[in-house]
Design a protein around this motif. Structure first.
Motif, mmCIF file in Angstrom:
data_model
loop_
_atom_site.group_PDB
_atom_site.id
_atom_site.type_symbol
_atom_site.label_atom_id
_atom_site.label_comp_id
_atom_site.label_asym_id
_atom_site.label_seq_id
_atom_site.Cartn_x
_atom_site.Cartn_y
_atom_site.Cartn_z
ATOM 1 N N TYR A 282 41.433 29.045 32.016
ATOM 2 C CA TYR A 282 41.966 29.575 33.465
ATOM 3 C C TYR A 282 41.788 31.348 33.609
ATOM 4 O O TYR A 282 41.786 31.744 34.644
ATOM 5 C CB TYR A 282 43.574 29.320 33.298
ATOM 6 C CG TYR A 282 44.039 29.526 34.802
ATOM 7 C CD1 TYR A 282 43.764 28.683 35.886
ATOM 8 C CD2 TYR A 282 45.210 30.542 34.965
ATOM 9 C CE1 TYR A 282 44.287 28.840 37.109
ATOM 10 C CE2 TYR A 282 45.679 30.958 36.317
ATOM 11 C CZ TYR A 282 45.345 29.913 37.320
ATOM 12 O OH TYR A 282 45.997 30.183 38.507
ATOM 13 N N TYR A 283 41.809 31.827 32.342
ATOM 14 C CA TYR A 283 41.657 33.167 32.505
ATOM 15 C C TYR A 283 40.156 33.434 31.910
ATOM 16 O O TYR A 283 39.649 32.845 30.966
ATOM 17 C CB TYR A 283 42.671 34.155 31.448
ATOM 18 C CG TYR A 283 44.180 33.680 32.038
ATOM 19 C CD1 TYR A 283 44.462 34.090 33.341
ATOM 20 C CD2 TYR A 283 44.756 32.820 31.326
ATOM 21 C CE1 TYR A 283 45.788 34.017 33.861
ATOM 22 C CE2 TYR A 283 46.318 32.687 31.797
ATOM 23 C CZ TYR A 283 46.663 33.244 33.026
ATOM 24 O OH TYR A 283 47.971 33.134 33.570
ATOM 25 N N PRO A 284 39.458 34.497 32.313
ATOM 26 C CA PRO A 284 39.596 35.415 33.508
ATOM 27 C C PRO A 284 39.714 34.951 35.068
ATOM 28 O O PRO A 284 39.038 33.773 35.063
ATOM 29 C CB PRO A 284 38.641 36.554 33.421
ATOM 30 C CG PRO A 284 37.373 35.849 32.676
ATOM 31 C CD PRO A 284 38.115 34.891 31.914
ATOM 32 N N LYS A 285 40.733 35.234 35.712
ATOM 33 C CA LYS A 285 40.623 35.073 36.854
ATOM 34 C C LYS A 285 40.494 36.389 37.868
ATOM 35 O O LYS A 285 40.699 37.219 37.468
ATOM 36 C CB LYS A 285 42.120 34.287 37.274
ATOM 37 C CG LYS A 285 43.075 35.019 37.304
ATOM 38 C CD LYS A 285 44.533 34.482 37.511
ATOM 39 C CE LYS A 285 45.667 35.188 37.668
ATOM 40 N NZ LYS A 285 46.937 34.577 37.835
ATOM 41 N N LEU A 286 40.425 36.264 39.088
ATOM 42 C CA LEU A 286 40.106 37.259 40.300
ATOM 43 C C LEU A 286 41.345 37.129 40.964
ATOM 44 O O LEU A 286 41.596 36.197 41.709
ATOM 45 C CB LEU A 286 38.907 37.396 40.788
ATOM 46 C CG LEU A 286 38.784 38.496 41.501
ATOM 47 C CD1 LEU A 286 38.406 39.607 40.688
ATOM 48 C CD2 LEU A 286 37.445 38.149 42.528
ATOM 49 N N LEU A 287 41.945 38.355 41.246
ATOM 50 C CA LEU A 287 43.230 38.544 42.025
ATOM 51 C C LEU A 287 42.988 39.341 43.207
ATOM 52 O O LEU A 287 42.677 40.854 42.859
ATOM 53 C CB LEU A 287 44.575 39.061 41.171
ATOM 54 C CG LEU A 287 45.505 39.045 41.903
ATOM 55 C CD1 LEU A 287 46.309 37.962 42.708
ATOM 56 C CD2 LEU A 287 46.792 39.841 41.062
ATOM 57 N N GLY A 288 43.043 38.990 44.277
ATOM 58 C CA GLY A 288 43.014 40.001 45.382
ATOM 59 C C GLY A 288 44.558 40.348 45.855
ATOM 60 O O GLY A 288 45.165 39.652 46.389
ATOM 61 N N ALA A 289 44.945 41.499 45.530
ATOM 62 C CA ALA A 289 46.286 42.040 45.588
ATOM 63 C C ALA A 289 46.601 43.473 45.280
ATOM 64 O O ALA A 289 45.588 44.164 44.820
ATOM 65 C CB ALA A 289 47.320 40.907 44.637
ATOM 66 N N ILE A 290 47.733 43.798 45.708
ATOM 67 C CA ILE A 290 48.061 45.240 45.242
ATOM 68 C C ILE A 290 48.893 45.160 43.886
ATOM 69 O O ILE A 290 49.953 44.411 43.846
ATOM 70 C CB ILE A 290 49.068 45.766 46.273
ATOM 71 C CG1 ILE A 290 48.387 45.702 47.699
ATOM 72 C CG2 ILE A 290 49.421 47.326 46.048
ATOM 73 C CD1 ILE A 290 47.056 46.335 47.799
ATOM 74 N N PRO A 291 48.576 45.630 42.653
ATOM 75 C CA PRO A 291 49.347 45.456 41.541
ATOM 76 C C PRO A 291 50.726 45.817 41.617
ATOM 77 O O PRO A 291 51.047 46.850 42.086
ATOM 78 C CB PRO A 291 48.575 46.368 40.652
ATOM 79 C CG PRO A 291 47.235 46.537 41.095
ATOM 80 C CD PRO A 291 47.181 46.514 42.702
ATOM 81 N N PHE A 292 51.483 44.927 40.895
ATOM 82 C CA PHE A 292 52.992 45.024 40.777
ATOM 83 C C PHE A 292 53.509 45.188 42.204
ATOM 84 O O PHE A 292 54.566 45.764 42.024
ATOM 85 C CB PHE A 292 53.278 46.258 40.038
ATOM 86 C CG PHE A 292 52.315 46.520 38.686
ATOM 87 C CD1 PHE A 292 51.800 45.599 37.691
ATOM 88 C CD2 PHE A 292 51.495 47.676 38.675
ATOM 89 C CE1 PHE A 292 51.121 45.680 36.663
ATOM 90 C CE2 PHE A 292 50.591 47.842 37.589
ATOM 91 C CZ PHE A 292 50.394 46.981 36.913
ATOM 92 N N SER A 293 53.000 44.979 43.220
ATOM 93 C CA SER A 293 53.618 45.201 44.706
ATOM 94 C C SER A 293 53.728 43.697 45.480
ATOM 95 O O SER A 293 52.553 43.721 46.129
ATOM 96 C CB SER A 293 52.998 46.205 45.425
ATOM 97 O OG SER A 293 52.690 47.568 44.499
ATOM 98 N N PRO A 294 54.726 43.098 45.307
ATOM 99 C CA PRO A 294 54.850 41.718 46.251
ATOM 100 C C PRO A 294 55.189 42.295 47.759
ATOM 101 O O PRO A 294 56.103 41.794 48.317
ATOM 102 C CB PRO A 294 55.948 41.134 45.560
ATOM 103 C CG PRO A 294 56.997 42.337 45.030
ATOM 104 C CD PRO A 294 55.904 43.414 44.578
#
Length: 374
Positions: free
Chosen positions: A95-107
């Motif tokens: 499952y890892y590594p994976k790619l995350l499109g996001a703002i780190p630590f910021s929901p």
């Protein structure tokens, strides 16, 4: 067109990156994301490696982008897929590594696919085709806005996931008392009592912008922030350097409320402001005071939003205790592309069931709001 994988925002001028965003939400700015990288809050040893996806035109200028990170774990995301990773581990699937499109630590919901929509759609297609050759199991795009939802809806292989947060809305209140008048009598009395309990302990509050804090005061802010993790025996995500870099690069977006008992600072709440919203991000205290958390994190932010004419206050990801203080349920969305067909099918079934539960939960939560009935 060429899909560029940028392992640092140093690869891109701030003006080029910021020009892709049609919003002034602070989390998307080059200054915020580069401060995470340059401070060591993400990078080597953190399980977060910048891998921003940028579609370049024939002239080499960015047409679209997705802020993204290669992840070696699922911490700091606030869209929880630990169960998916565990199922993969049991089945012998990486499952890892994976790619995350996001703002780190910021929901925080907002634009994720930046730039021209047609170019962003091409970016998505090239991105999913490149996952397996890069050894990535999946790509996840968290806390999207309606524009990203429109691009991802119905796109082959992408699965939509619902979540629920609680946001407070300023409906043109003249002051905090005007807001209280919109509540039922019992809730109004409860809120007043909580605020009086804090005031009765001799605690006063002062709001500061980023340029108004000294390095010694930033030391205090960080000490409070880190303490919220240390009491749970966890390491803080952010480094001390992050706060100084952010204060240097985008001080106009920073709001900090300091709580003092006499001359002694005892607590703080750190927020960012932009795009018509106040975003409460971090808080901490160095001593225990009755109801101080509610006052510092919620009531102070609500009062500040009213005073400044800010339309929305997003005080963080979770907390049903926000409901009785006037924060309303808000559906959030994330999108997931899983390369393994068996995993994709299993997750799709799970998300169908989860979605119905989230919608029912949000509907039930609305019955707990403190506002007077029409």
């Amino acid at each position: 067109m060429t899909l560029l994988l940028a392992d640092s925002l140093r690869c891109l001028p701030a003006t080029s990156w910021d020009a892709l965003s049609a919003t002034d939400q602070p989390f998307l700015r080059h200054a915020f994301l580069s401060a995470l990288e340059d401070s060591g809050s993400i990078g080597a040893g953190t399980g977060w490696q910048a891998a921003h996806q940028v579609l370049l035109g024939a002239d080499g200028k960015p047409l679209a982008a997705l802020p993204a990170y290669v992840k070696q774990h699922s911490y700091g995301e606030y869209v929880f897929d630990h169960a998916w990773a565990d199922a993969c581990h049991r089945a012998g699937i990486e499952y890892y590594p994976k790619l995350l499109g996001a703002i780190p630590f910021s929901p925080v919901s907002g634009p994720r696919l930046l730039g021209d929509p047609l170019a962003a759609a091409q970016l998505l297609d090239e991105l999913t085709a490149s996952l397996e050759p890069q050894g990535l199991s999946s790509v996840h795009v968290n806390f999207t806005d309606p524009a990203a939802d429109a691009l991802l809806q119905g796109r082959e292989g992408w699965l939509e996931r619902y979540g629920c947060q609680f946001h407070w809305h300023n409906r043109g209140y003249r002051d905090f008392q005007d807001f209280l008048e919109a509540l039922s009598s019992r809730k109004r009395k409860q809120m007043r009592k909580e605020r009086e309990q804090v005031a009765g302990q001799g605690i006063e509050f002062e709001w500061r912008e980023g340029h108004q804090l000294t390095e010694a005061e930033w030391d205090f802010v960080y000490q409070c922030y880190a303490n919220t993790y240390q009491v749970r025996r966890q390491a803080p995500y952010l480094t001390r350097a992050f706060f100084s870099l952010l204060a240097e690069r985008m001080p106009e977006s920073i709001r900090v409320v300091l709580a003092r008992q006499g001359s002694r600072p005892v607590a703080m709440a750190f927020s960012l402001i932009g795009g018509g919203s106040l975003y409460g991000r971090y808080w901490g205290c160095l001593a225990e005071f009755d109801r101080l958390h509610f006052e510092t994190c919620f009531y102070q932010g609500m009062a500040y939003a009213i005073e400044q004419g800010v339309q929305r206050f997003d005080a963080g990801a979770q907390g049903e205790h926000k409901l009785i203080r006037g924060f309303e349920p808000q559906i959030t969305r994330s999108w997931h592309y899983l390369c393994h067909p068996g995993l994709r099918a299993a997750v799709a079934d799970f998300l169908d069931q989860e979605r119905a539960g989230v919608l029912a939960y949000a509907e039930e939560a609305r019955t707990l709001l403190p506002y007077r009935q029409a």
